[in-house]
Design a protein around this motif. Structure first.
Motif, PDB file in Angstrom:
ATOM      1  N   SER A  90       0.809  -1.216   0.000  1.00  0.00           N
ATOM      2  CA  SER A  90       0.000   0.000   0.000  1.00  0.00           C
ATOM      3  C   SER A  90       0.848   1.275   0.000  1.00  0.00           C
ATOM      4  O   SER A  90       0.320   2.371  -0.050  1.00  0.00           O
ATOM      5  CB  SER A  90      -0.937  -0.003   1.208  1.00  0.00           C
ATOM      6  N   ARG A  91       2.162   1.113   0.053  1.00  0.00           N
ATOM      7  CA  ARG A  91       3.030   2.298   0.022  1.00  0.00           C
ATOM      8  C   ARG A  91       3.411   2.576  -1.424  1.00  0.00           C
ATOM      9  O   ARG A  91       3.668   1.651  -2.189  1.00  0.00           O
ATOM     10  CB  ARG A  91       4.267   2.034   0.881  1.00  0.00           C
ATOM     11  N   SER A  92       3.454   3.834  -1.806  1.00  0.00           N
ATOM     12  CA  SER A  92       3.805   4.163  -3.186  1.00  0.00           C
ATOM     13  C   SER A  92       5.295   3.952  -3.398  1.00  0.00           C
ATOM     14  O   SER A  92       6.085   3.969  -2.451  1.00  0.00           O
ATOM     15  CB  SER A  92       3.443   5.614  -3.496  1.00  0.00           C
ATOM     16  N   ARG A 127       0.300   2.913  -5.624  1.00  0.00           N
ATOM     17  CA  ARG A 127       0.699   1.912  -4.638  1.00  0.00           C
ATOM     18  C   ARG A 127       1.562   0.834  -5.296  1.00  0.00           C
ATOM     19  O   ARG A 127       1.266   0.364  -6.392  1.00  0.00           O
ATOM     20  CB  ARG A 127      -0.497   1.299  -3.913  1.00  0.00           C
TER      21      ARG A 127
ATOM     22  N   ARG B  10       3.513   6.971   7.861  1.00  0.00           N
ATOM     23  CA  ARG B  10       2.466   7.819   7.286  1.00  0.00           C
ATOM     24  C   ARG B  10       2.164   7.452   5.839  1.00  0.00           C
ATOM     25  O   ARG B  10       1.136   7.823   5.292  1.00  0.00           O
ATOM     26  CB  ARG B  10       2.825   9.300   7.410  1.00  0.00           C
ATOM     27  N   SER B  11       3.065   6.694   5.195  1.00  0.00           N
ATOM     28  CA  SER B  11       2.829   6.377   3.794  1.00  0.00           C
ATOM     29  C   SER B  11       2.021   5.097   3.606  1.00  0.00           C
ATOM     30  O   SER B  11       1.792   4.683   2.478  1.00  0.00           O
ATOM     31  CB  SER B  11       4.164   6.287   3.051  1.00  0.00           C
ATOM     32  N   ARG B  13      -1.610   3.925   4.079  1.00  0.00           N
ATOM     33  CA  ARG B  13      -2.884   4.551   4.410  1.00  0.00           C
ATOM     34  C   ARG B  13      -3.643   3.785   5.479  1.00  0.00           C
ATOM     35  O   ARG B  13      -4.289   4.355   6.344  1.00  0.00           O
ATOM     36  CB  ARG B  13      -3.738   4.685   3.151  1.00  0.00           C
ATOM     37  N   VAL B  16      -2.579   4.816   8.953  1.00  0.00           N
ATOM     38  CA  VAL B  16      -3.044   6.150   9.323  1.00  0.00           C
ATOM     39  C   VAL B  16      -4.549   6.105   9.604  1.00  0.00           C
ATOM     40  O   VAL B  16      -5.032   6.682  10.581  1.00  0.00           O
ATOM     41  CB  VAL B  16      -2.713   7.167   8.207  1.00  0.00           C
ATOM     42  N   LEU B  17      -5.278   5.363   8.755  1.00  0.00           N
ATOM     43  CA  LEU B  17      -6.716   5.217   8.990  1.00  0.00           C
ATOM     44  C   LEU B  17      -6.983   4.478  10.295  1.00  0.00           C
ATOM     45  O   LEU B  17      -7.921   4.796  11.026  1.00  0.00           O
ATOM     46  CB  LEU B  17      -7.372   4.466   7.829  1.00  0.00           C
TER      47      LEU B  17
END
Ligand SMILES: Nc1ncnc2c1ncn2[C@@H]1O[C@H](COP(=O)(O)OP(=O)(O)O)[C@@H](O)[C@H]1O
Ligand SMILES: [Mg+2]
Lengths: 233, 487
Positions: A90-92, A127, B10-11, B13, B16-17
């Protein structure tokens, strides 16, 4: 920094499996060194020990005379690609490189430079879970090049690349070697290395069975492929 | 390295959610708790308990025989008789017996006026705790055990209390300063309810309170204040028990050289207050936090990303510590945001429903807020360390919940015997919930101070220290394992 890799008498067992028995070789800068051998020969294990990830049972693995874990900003000394698929999905891609850059105190601009260089600028903010195998491999290469290191260690870098990717990877490695860097790449496919590697180290069952310039091997066995088949029988 | 780990956090999601969910759960559960609590008093505003001079909600109900003292002066008397009744005590609850509850008290008092909650200083003989010097509801000091003679005197701004066994040799028991203007000086009688907590077969305990009444006969009275003794039942609620209606009414009788006071009640801090409602959401928020904290590390093992991390930071202990700092830091920040939002909102809803929110005071409020944030942060580090140790997300989450949320629930939801629950709150990482105790357990009030009522076995700092020790211990184990491991 001296960009020479010295592997001396490396031994490693995983339980009953002896992965390395007396692995010894030297990798010199200025050329691509191919690290070849059948699956399970101990190539990845050697690289993991070299990079401070696995503990050897004996022997030493030094880069420029130092252990990896003693390097202060390791990514500026050594660039490594072990498994391109090892990403947080999920990280770019850009954030993946960003945290790596921050860990070495490198500016974010360096990240964007590399994204351009490996051709991922267009997808950098998507992502990483959605990347193809080839794109992940490119991201892994970008991570290895981030610190502009004099030593590159890549485990099976051609995995998952399309033909264009092959060409790109060859050019990239050749250029880095010509710049005077040490480039060690493992593979179990000899054909890939035929024109690329200036030197080959053939390993089998945890030992070096041949360590010679590619030209010498070709002269003796006809082709790398037949050298390999002969040596690892 | 910390910056890099923060970027990592923080990257993603989902994390963070997850943290945002924790904030929402914190505020939401607090709001639900407040919205579900109603207090109503026959269509009118409920009377709130008085607030003492030092800001606490207090109980101020006693029989008071007093004179006005305009300047300096003193009052001396002996407690000749001290007796009382307890209605329907255990085991059979079938008769009214003679006797006094341990904290029944009779003695001399200086009080600024007869309004409940006003400042006072008193020297009192208690049934079981000897002579005590108490002032302003929360302060209590022990005097001699065998004294029957009491004296209270005012000199300028000071009120000083003495006790004596024989009326000749006097011991100073305590002084309270800050007095000015005229005061009331006189006799006081109080008898708090007889409280018992008995084990509930369903777990926890059932608390019962029964009416009691005390009578004291004072003699050998010497008073520098003149005039007649006037009687007031301070803090009277106008209700009378059958005992008071049919047998003995509260009040004062004066003889030629004696004064008799009969009454009930207590002069003490209020103890029936619970955990501040705005903190009720901490537990559900913790669930979300535990999940995020565990995944923050186990996902790296699952994806093999841990190798990349170790290539960038080969010093493994430092890498684990940096990640711990990040997960602890972001949790602390999120929890603080949650508290800052929940406090005004939840307190408003709680009051709007007619409930009385006992004042806690600025320092206590600060401790409750920062302490809760620190508790959640330390617990997050525990969960993260478990994740690093076990490397398996689900297993670590289950274990983290079992170590923190479960002991807290078992101890506070009246499931376990009280003593067992208290041990859980001493030994497990849930000990840190002690930071949420809003009010001290006052020794001078008999009350079953149980976790279910919001009273914890450890002091706030000690409880938090236990949680931090767990975090440090688990982190050390995780570091040892990672240092030895092939990755
Ligand atoms: N983490 C490990 N646990 C157990 N055995 C391992 C581990 N890593 C490698 N091995 C074993 O060590 C040997 C060498 O493996 P490897 O270094 O991966 O070979 P290569 O990369 O040359 O294919 C193999 O027999 C492999 O099964
Ligand atoms: Mg391999």
């Amino acid at each position: 920094m001296d960009a020479t890799i010295d592997i001396t008498g490396l031994r490693k067992s995983y339980g009953p499996t002896a992965a390395l028995r007396e692995m010894t070789f030297t990798v010199r800068p200025g050329q691509v060194t191919g690290f070849v051998g059948p699956n399970g020969a101990g190539k990845s294990t050697t690289m993991r020990i070299l990079l401070g990830l696995d503990h050897p049972d004996g022997g030493t693995a030094l880069i420029g005379g130092r252990r990896y874990r003693d390097l202060t900003k390791p990514l500026e000394a050594v660039g490594a690609l072990l498994d391109g698929t090892a990403l947080q999905p999920s990280r770019s891609g850009r954030n993946h490189l960003l945290w790596l850059a921050q860990s070495q105190g490198l500016p974010a601009s360096r990240v964007d430079e590399l994204l351009d260089e490996v051709g991922l600028a267009g997808v950098a903010r998507r992502r990483a879970g959605g990347y193809s195998l080839g794109m992940r491999q490119r991201l892994g290469v970008a991570a290895a090049l981030l610190g502009d290191p004099p030593v590159l260690i890549l485990d099976e870098p051609f995995n998952g690349l399309d033909p264009a990717g092959f060409v790109w990877m060859r050019d990239l490695l050749r250029t880095r070697a010509r710049e005077g860097r040490a480039v060690l790449i493992s593979s179990h496919l000899m054909g890939e290395l035929q024109d690329l590697a200036g030197h080959v180290i053939v390993v089998d069952r945890g030992r070096v069975v041949a360590d010679a310039p590619t030209r010498a091997m070709r002269e003796r066995y006809g082709s790398l492929e037949s050298a390999y088949l002969e040596l690892t029988r | 390295m910390i910056r890099a780990e923060f970027t990592k956090f923080r990257s993603v999601r989902g994390w963070v959610l997850g943290l945002a969910t924790a904030v929402a759960l914190f505020v939401g559960m607090g709001w639900l708790t407040a919205a579900g609590s109603f207090t109503s008093c026959d269509d009118q505003a409920c009377p709130s308990p008085p607030v003492g001079p030092e800001g606490q909600a207090v109980e101020d109900h006693f029989g008071f025989a007093h004179r006005t003292l305009t300047g300096d002066g003193s009052l001396t008397a002996r407690v000749r008789d001290f007796s009382g009744i307890i209605t329907y005590p255990p085991p059979n609850h079938d008769e009214i017996v003679d006797g006094l509850v341990p904290w029944a008290k009779a003695g001399l008092i200086v009080k600024s006026d007869i309004n409940p909650g006003s400042p006072y200083a008193a020297i009192m003989l208690t049934a079981d705790h000897g002579v005590r010097f108490q002032h302003n509801y929360v302060h209590d000091a022990a005097g001699p055990v065998d004294a029957r003679w009491l004296r209270i005197s005012r000199s300028g701004a000071d009120v000083t209390a003495y006790a004596s066994a024989d009326g000749r040799n006097w011991t100073t028991v305590g002084t309270m300063s800050g007095w000015s203007g005229p005061v009331r000086i006189g006799f006081a009688i109080a008898s708090p309810p007889d409280i018992t907590a008995k084990g509930n077969p369903m777990g926890g305990s059932i608390v019962q309170a029964r009416f009691t009444q005390a009578s004291a006969v004072f003699d050998q009275i010497t008073s520098t204040a003149g005039g007649a003794w006037r009687y007031d039942e301070v803090g009277a609620d106008g209700l009378r028990t059958d005992w008071e209606k049919l047998h003995r009414a509260p009040g004062m009788t004066t003889g030629s050289d004696t004064l008799t006071l009969t009454g009930s009640g207590d002069i003490a801090p209020a103890t029936d207050m619970r955990v501040a409602p705005y903190l009720a959401g901490a537990l559900p928020a913790l669930l979300a936090i535990l999940v995020v904290a565990v995944l923050f590390i186990t996902s790296e093992f699952r994806r093999g990303l841990i190798r990349t991390t170790l290539l960038a930071s080969p010093h493994r202990a430092r890498m684990l510590a940096a990640k711990a700092a990040v997960i602890g830091g972001v949790t602390f920040a999120a929890a603080l945001i949650a508290v800052v939002v929940a406090r005004p909102l939840v307190s408003h809803v709680f009051r709007a429903n007619g409930n009385f929110a006992a004042p806690t005071g600025l320092l206590t409020d600060l401790r409750l807020s920062l302490g809760t944030a620190a508790l959640l942060a330390a617990t997050a580090v525990c969960a993260y360390a478990l994740g690093a140790l076990l490397r398996r997300g689900l297993l670590a989450i289950v274990l983290a919940v079992a170590l923190t949320v479960v002991p807290y629930l078992l101890a506070t939801a009246s499931v376990l015997p009280v003593a067992a629950g208290e041990w859980l709150l001493r030994l497990t990482p849930a000990a840190g919930f002690a930071v949420q105790q809003a009010f001290p357990a006052y020794e001078q009030v008999f009350h079953p101070y149980t976790p279910a009522d919001g009273y914890f076995p450890l002091a706030p700092a000690a409880g938090l220290a236990v949680t931090c020790l767990w975090a440090a211990g688990l982190l050390t184990l995780a570091t040892v394992r990672l240092n030895r491991a092939d990755i």
